[in-house]
Write a protein that holds these residues in place. Structure first.
Motif, PDB file in Angstrom:
ATOM      1  N   LEU A 110      -3.756  -0.315 -12.647  1.00 35.72           N
ATOM      2  CA  LEU A 110      -3.558  -1.189 -13.843  1.00 35.72           C
ATOM      3  C   LEU A 110      -4.534  -2.002 -14.710  1.00 35.72           C
ATOM      4  O   LEU A 110      -4.670  -1.635 -15.781  1.00 35.72           O
ATOM      5  CB  LEU A 110      -2.776  -2.860 -13.252  1.00 35.72           C
ATOM      6  CG  LEU A 110      -2.016  -3.694 -13.737  1.00 35.72           C
ATOM      7  CD1 LEU A 110      -0.738  -2.924 -15.290  1.00 35.72           C
ATOM      8  CD2 LEU A 110      -1.197  -4.544 -13.009  1.00 35.72           C
ATOM      9  N   SER A 111      -5.599  -2.365 -13.954  1.00 37.32           N
ATOM     10  CA  SER A 111      -7.043  -3.279 -14.553  1.00 37.32           C
ATOM     11  C   SER A 111      -7.647  -1.402 -15.703  1.00 37.32           C
ATOM     12  O   SER A 111      -8.044  -1.781 -16.823  1.00 37.32           O
ATOM     13  CB  SER A 111      -8.101  -3.473 -13.777  1.00 37.32           C
ATOM     14  OG  SER A 111      -8.621  -3.716 -14.652  1.00 37.32           O
ATOM     15  N   GLY A 112      -8.236   0.236 -15.366  1.00 38.30           N
ATOM     16  CA  GLY A 112      -8.369   0.492 -16.062  1.00 38.30           C
ATOM     17  C   GLY A 112      -6.964   1.079 -17.399  1.00 38.30           C
ATOM     18  O   GLY A 112      -7.928   0.533 -18.211  1.00 38.30           O
ATOM     19  N   LYS A 113      -6.353   0.866 -16.789  1.00 32.77           N
ATOM     20  CA  LYS A 113      -5.097   1.106 -18.314  1.00 32.77           C
ATOM     21  C   LYS A 113      -4.657  -0.468 -19.317  1.00 32.77           C
ATOM     22  O   LYS A 113      -5.284   0.736 -20.330  1.00 32.77           O
ATOM     23  CB  LYS A 113      -3.610   1.338 -17.687  1.00 32.77           C
ATOM     24  CG  LYS A 113      -2.901   2.460 -17.234  1.00 32.77           C
ATOM     25  CD  LYS A 113      -1.537   1.525 -16.684  1.00 32.77           C
ATOM     26  CE  LYS A 113      -1.406   3.242 -15.556  1.00 32.77           C
ATOM     27  NZ  LYS A 113       0.474   3.175 -15.366  1.00 32.77           N
ATOM     28  N   LYS A 127       0.950  -1.365   0.335  1.00 34.29           N
ATOM     29  CA  LYS A 127      -0.248  -0.258  -0.243  1.00 34.29           C
ATOM     30  C   LYS A 127       1.007   1.165   0.168  1.00 34.29           C
ATOM     31  O   LYS A 127       0.752   2.133  -0.345  1.00 34.29           O
ATOM     32  CB  LYS A 127      -1.003  -0.105   1.781  1.00 34.29           C
ATOM     33  CG  LYS A 127      -1.840  -0.876   0.852  1.00 34.29           C
ATOM     34  CD  LYS A 127      -2.399  -0.829   2.125  1.00 34.29           C
ATOM     35  CE  LYS A 127      -4.110  -2.272   2.303  1.00 34.29           C
ATOM     36  NZ  LYS A 127      -4.559  -2.859   3.717  1.00 34.29           N
ATOM     37  N   GLU A 128       1.723   0.764   0.863  1.00 35.32           N
ATOM     38  CA  GLU A 128       2.818   2.679   0.891  1.00 35.32           C
ATOM     39  C   GLU A 128       4.210   2.390  -0.270  1.00 35.32           C
ATOM     40  O   GLU A 128       3.767   3.787  -0.528  1.00 35.32           O
ATOM     41  CB  GLU A 128       3.184   2.508   1.899  1.00 35.32           C
ATOM     42  CG  GLU A 128       2.436   2.777   3.297  1.00 35.32           C
ATOM     43  CD  GLU A 128       3.384   2.575   4.894  1.00 35.32           C
ATOM     44  OE1 GLU A 128       4.321   2.454   4.613  1.00 35.32           O
ATOM     45  OE2 GLU A 128       2.634   2.766   5.951  1.00 35.32           O
ATOM     46  N   SER A 129       4.412   1.386  -0.593  1.00 30.58           N
ATOM     47  CA  SER A 129       5.751   1.644  -1.923  1.00 30.58           C
ATOM     48  C   SER A 129       4.788   1.231  -3.160  1.00 30.58           C
ATOM     49  O   SER A 129       4.743   2.836  -4.167  1.00 30.58           O
ATOM     50  CB  SER A 129       6.031   0.562  -1.495  1.00 30.58           C
ATOM     51  OG  SER A 129       5.397  -0.745  -1.961  1.00 30.58           O
ATOM     52  N   ARG A 130       3.203   1.422  -3.463  1.00 27.38           N
ATOM     53  CA  ARG A 130       2.344   1.408  -4.947  1.00 27.38           C
ATOM     54  C   ARG A 130       3.390   0.122  -5.782  1.00 27.38           C
ATOM     55  O   ARG A 130       3.429   0.556  -6.777  1.00 27.38           O
ATOM     56  CB  ARG A 130       2.584   2.505  -4.758  1.00 27.38           C
ATOM     57  CG  ARG A 130       1.563   3.309  -4.122  1.00 27.38           C
ATOM     58  CD  ARG A 130       0.888   4.379  -4.861  1.00 27.38           C
ATOM     59  NE  ARG A 130       0.450   4.666  -6.023  1.00 27.38           N
ATOM     60  CZ  ARG A 130      -0.168   5.542  -6.305  1.00 27.38           C
ATOM     61  NH1 ARG A 130       0.560   6.538  -6.470  1.00 27.38           N
ATOM     62  NH2 ARG A 130      -1.053   5.308  -7.759  1.00 27.38           N
ATOM     63  N   GLU A 131       4.080  -0.390  -5.064  1.00 25.50           N
ATOM     64  CA  GLU A 131       4.681  -1.558  -5.745  1.00 25.50           C
ATOM     65  C   GLU A 131       4.292  -2.829  -5.463  1.00 25.50           C
ATOM     66  O   GLU A 131       3.930  -3.528  -4.440  1.00 25.50           O
ATOM     67  CB  GLU A 131       6.417  -1.775  -5.053  1.00 25.50           C
ATOM     68  CG  GLU A 131       7.387  -0.843  -6.070  1.00 25.50           C
ATOM     69  CD  GLU A 131       6.936  -0.156  -6.951  1.00 25.50           C
ATOM     70  OE1 GLU A 131       7.233  -1.210  -7.722  1.00 25.50           O
ATOM     71  OE2 GLU A 131       6.946   0.829  -7.597  1.00 25.50           O
ATOM     72  N   PRO A 132       4.294  -4.198  -6.142  1.00 25.37           N
ATOM     73  CA  PRO A 132       3.912  -5.558  -5.894  1.00 25.37           C
ATOM     74  C   PRO A 132       5.346  -5.897  -4.686  1.00 25.37           C
ATOM     75  O   PRO A 132       5.771  -5.587  -5.409  1.00 25.37           O
ATOM     76  CB  PRO A 132       3.847  -6.184  -7.077  1.00 25.37           C
ATOM     77  CG  PRO A 132       4.828  -5.445  -8.382  1.00 25.37           C
ATOM     78  CD  PRO A 132       4.902  -3.987  -7.160  1.00 25.37           C
ATOM     79  N   MET A 188      -3.652  -0.161  -6.471  1.00 26.97           N
ATOM     80  CA  MET A 188      -2.899  -0.955  -8.344  1.00 26.97           C
ATOM     81  C   MET A 188      -3.399  -0.902  -8.915  1.00 26.97           C
ATOM     82  O   MET A 188      -2.894  -1.270 -10.087  1.00 26.97           O
ATOM     83  CB  MET A 188      -1.436  -1.123  -7.582  1.00 26.97           C
ATOM     84  CG  MET A 188      -0.384  -0.067  -6.903  1.00 26.97           C
ATOM     85  SD  MET A 188      -0.410   2.020  -7.409  1.00 26.97           S
ATOM     86  CE  MET A 188      -0.083   1.375  -8.831  1.00 26.97           C
ATOM     87  N   TYR A 189      -3.927  -2.338  -8.243  1.00 29.78           N
ATOM     88  CA  TYR A 189      -4.821  -3.369  -9.225  1.00 29.78           C
ATOM     89  C   TYR A 189      -5.929  -2.433  -9.965  1.00 29.78           C
ATOM     90  O   TYR A 189      -5.790  -3.141 -11.043  1.00 29.78           O
ATOM     91  CB  TYR A 189      -5.289  -4.924  -8.631  1.00 29.78           C
ATOM     92  CG  TYR A 189      -6.439  -5.517  -9.003  1.00 29.78           C
ATOM     93  CD1 TYR A 189      -5.573  -6.698 -10.315  1.00 29.78           C
ATOM     94  CD2 TYR A 189      -7.715  -4.790  -9.140  1.00 29.78           C
ATOM     95  CE1 TYR A 189      -6.271  -7.463 -10.607  1.00 29.78           C
ATOM     96  CE2 TYR A 189      -8.570  -6.375 -10.272  1.00 29.78           C
ATOM     97  CZ  TYR A 189      -7.705  -7.085 -10.563  1.00 29.78           C
ATOM     98  OH  TYR A 189      -8.657  -8.037 -11.888  1.00 29.78           O
ATOM     99  N   GLU A 190      -6.764  -1.971  -9.134  1.00 30.23           N
ATOM    100  CA  GLU A 190      -7.285  -0.967  -9.743  1.00 30.23           C
ATOM    101  C   GLU A 190      -6.774  -0.111 -11.437  1.00 30.23           C
ATOM    102  O   GLU A 190      -7.466  -0.275 -12.757  1.00 30.23           O
ATOM    103  CB  GLU A 190      -8.632  -0.805  -9.273  1.00 30.23           C
ATOM    104  CG  GLU A 190      -9.361  -0.930  -8.741  1.00 30.23           C
ATOM    105  CD  GLU A 190     -10.254  -0.518  -7.391  1.00 30.23           C
ATOM    106  OE1 GLU A 190      -9.931   0.634  -6.888  1.00 30.23           O
ATOM    107  OE2 GLU A 190     -10.822  -1.283  -6.059  1.00 30.23           O
TER     108      GLU A 190
END
Length: 90
Positions: free
Chosen positions: A49-52, A22-27, A45-47
């Motif tokens: 990425l999915s939107g992109k 959540k804090e780093s916005r990294e997987p 981040m999933y949402e």
């Protein structure tokens, strides 16, 4: 550098890994028996990425329509929409 954790670490340190995502916005990449198994990320981040991916699909659809000659000028499309809207209000 990507964070890589074992499935055991995920089970034992879930809250820490969740906070990191959540804090780093990294997987975070999860291994099982020494091999890559999962990639986890925050819902935000999933949402994103999915939107992109949805946007890229729409852009590709538009590009294909242009290449295949299935396109109409924007002005004509807007005129049709206005006509439909005025008919719907009757």
């Amino acid at each position: 550098m990507p964070m890589i954790k074992s499935s055991t670490e995920l089970r034992n340190r879930y809250n820490e890994i969740s906070t990191f995502c959540k804090e780093s916005r990294e997987p975070v990449f999860i291994t099982k028996n020494g091999h890559g198994d999962l990639a986890i990320m925050s819902m935000e981040m999933y949402e994103m990425l999915s939107g992109k991916l949805d946007l890229y699909a729409l852009l590709d659809e538009g590009r294909s329509a242009i290449l295949e000659g299935r396109k109409r000028p924007f002005v004509d499309v807007m005129k049709d929409i206005r006509t439909e809207l005025s008919l719907d209000s009757i």
